[in-house]
Design a protein around this motif. Sequence first.
Motif, PDB file in Angstrom:
ATOM      1  N   GLY A 190       0.780  -1.225   0.000  1.00 44.53           N
ATOM      2  CA  GLY A 190       0.000   0.000   0.000  1.00 44.53           C
ATOM      3  C   GLY A 190       0.811   1.273   0.000  1.00 44.53           C
ATOM      4  O   GLY A 190       0.265   2.363  -0.205  1.00 44.53           O
ATOM      5  N   ASP A 191       2.111   1.175   0.223  1.00 45.68           N
ATOM      6  CA  ASP A 191       2.960   2.363   0.268  1.00 45.68           C
ATOM      7  C   ASP A 191       3.318   2.855  -1.136  1.00 45.68           C
ATOM      8  O   ASP A 191       3.491   2.054  -2.063  1.00 45.68           O
ATOM      9  N   THR A 192       3.437   4.170  -1.260  1.00 43.57           N
ATOM     10  CA  THR A 192       3.959   4.794  -2.480  1.00 43.57           C
ATOM     11  C   THR A 192       5.139   5.669  -2.092  1.00 43.57           C
ATOM     12  O   THR A 192       5.048   6.457  -1.134  1.00 43.57           O
ATOM     13  N   ILE A 193       6.232   5.531  -2.807  1.00 39.46           N
ATOM     14  CA  ILE A 193       7.472   6.262  -2.526  1.00 39.46           C
ATOM     15  C   ILE A 193       7.768   7.213  -3.676  1.00 39.46           C
ATOM     16  O   ILE A 193       7.720   6.819  -4.849  1.00 39.46           O
ATOM     17  N   LEU A 194       8.080   8.460  -3.342  1.00 42.06           N
ATOM     18  CA  LEU A 194       8.485   9.448  -4.336  1.00 42.06           C
ATOM     19  C   LEU A 194       9.768  10.118  -3.869  1.00 42.06           C
ATOM     20  O   LEU A 194       9.822  10.650  -2.753  1.00 42.06           O
ATOM     21  N   ALA A 195      10.794  10.082  -4.718  1.00 44.76           N
ATOM     22  CA  ALA A 195      12.047  10.786  -4.430  1.00 44.76           C
ATOM     23  C   ALA A 195      12.160  11.942  -5.409  1.00 44.76           C
ATOM     24  O   ALA A 195      12.089  11.750  -6.632  1.00 44.76           O
ATOM     25  N   ASP A 196      12.331  13.150  -4.864  1.00 46.33           N
ATOM     26  CA  ASP A 196      12.418  14.360  -5.666  1.00 46.33           C
ATOM     27  C   ASP A 196      13.837  14.915  -5.565  1.00 46.33           C
ATOM     28  O   ASP A 196      14.286  15.291  -4.483  1.00 46.33           O
ATOM     29  N   PHE A 197      14.523  14.976  -6.696  1.00 43.87           N
ATOM     30  CA  PHE A 197      15.901  15.457  -6.748  1.00 43.87           C
ATOM     31  C   PHE A 197      15.991  16.859  -7.352  1.00 43.87           C
ATOM     32  O   PHE A 197      17.025  17.233  -7.899  1.00 43.87           O
TER      33      PHE A 197
END
Length: 259
Positions: A241-248
Amino acid sequence: MGVLIEKIANELIDAENHQYSVAPLTERFSELTVSDAYQIQLEVIGKKLETGDEIIGKKVGLTSKAMQQMLGVDEPDYGHLLDTMKIEDEATVKIAEFISPKVEAEIGFILEQDLVGPNVNYLDVLMATKYVVPTIEIIDSRISDWKIKLVDTVADNGSSARVVVGKKLSTIEGLDLRTQGMVLHKNNELEATGSGTAALGHPAQAVAWLANKLHEFGITLKAGELILPGALSGAIAVKEGDTILADFGSLGTVSVAFE
């Protein structure tokens, strides 16, 4: 030792294929050295290549002082990236494919030229780099409860599992990767922040370390390979159920969801 190395390699492959964990190697085989652990890793990779997998790059781990201190070591480690580990940006992956997954955000390097140790420095890395790309590494441990020491994680291919590769490719002209920032969100909530300095002071320095370390094993970094230089923050556990977003920032974003 050769028989033991193959036995452990087979055990780790089976554990990965069937999503179960094994007791720490360091508790069962106290005679294993770090050099033995790298031989186990190479045995694992060799067996996977025999079944059709292909090497697409390498990863550096334990680049932060905190992680090195936790495991009582004074240098990073490395693992191999295979084509079967690559995931496209914004993909959804099944949590059941893992044992105890965590995620880390990293600035990936795509090489334009080979890097051959033993005297590679970070400027050589920058000159050999075609693009940098935002990535999320999904790490997993086939060792029970992440009770790892250096020998355990090295044998277990640097605790690697998957790599999510962002869409945006950036040339390095004008970039200061040392101060390049990263913001990591889980389920739209801020989870961690970091910068390039977390990876041995500069991500390219971590890639240089890798090129020089691989020279000990007669391995070179190849043009076209994807190199992960180490996490910009601590690893974050994930579940269904988790969503991961990495913003560089200017380098772009990369995301992955778990079902």
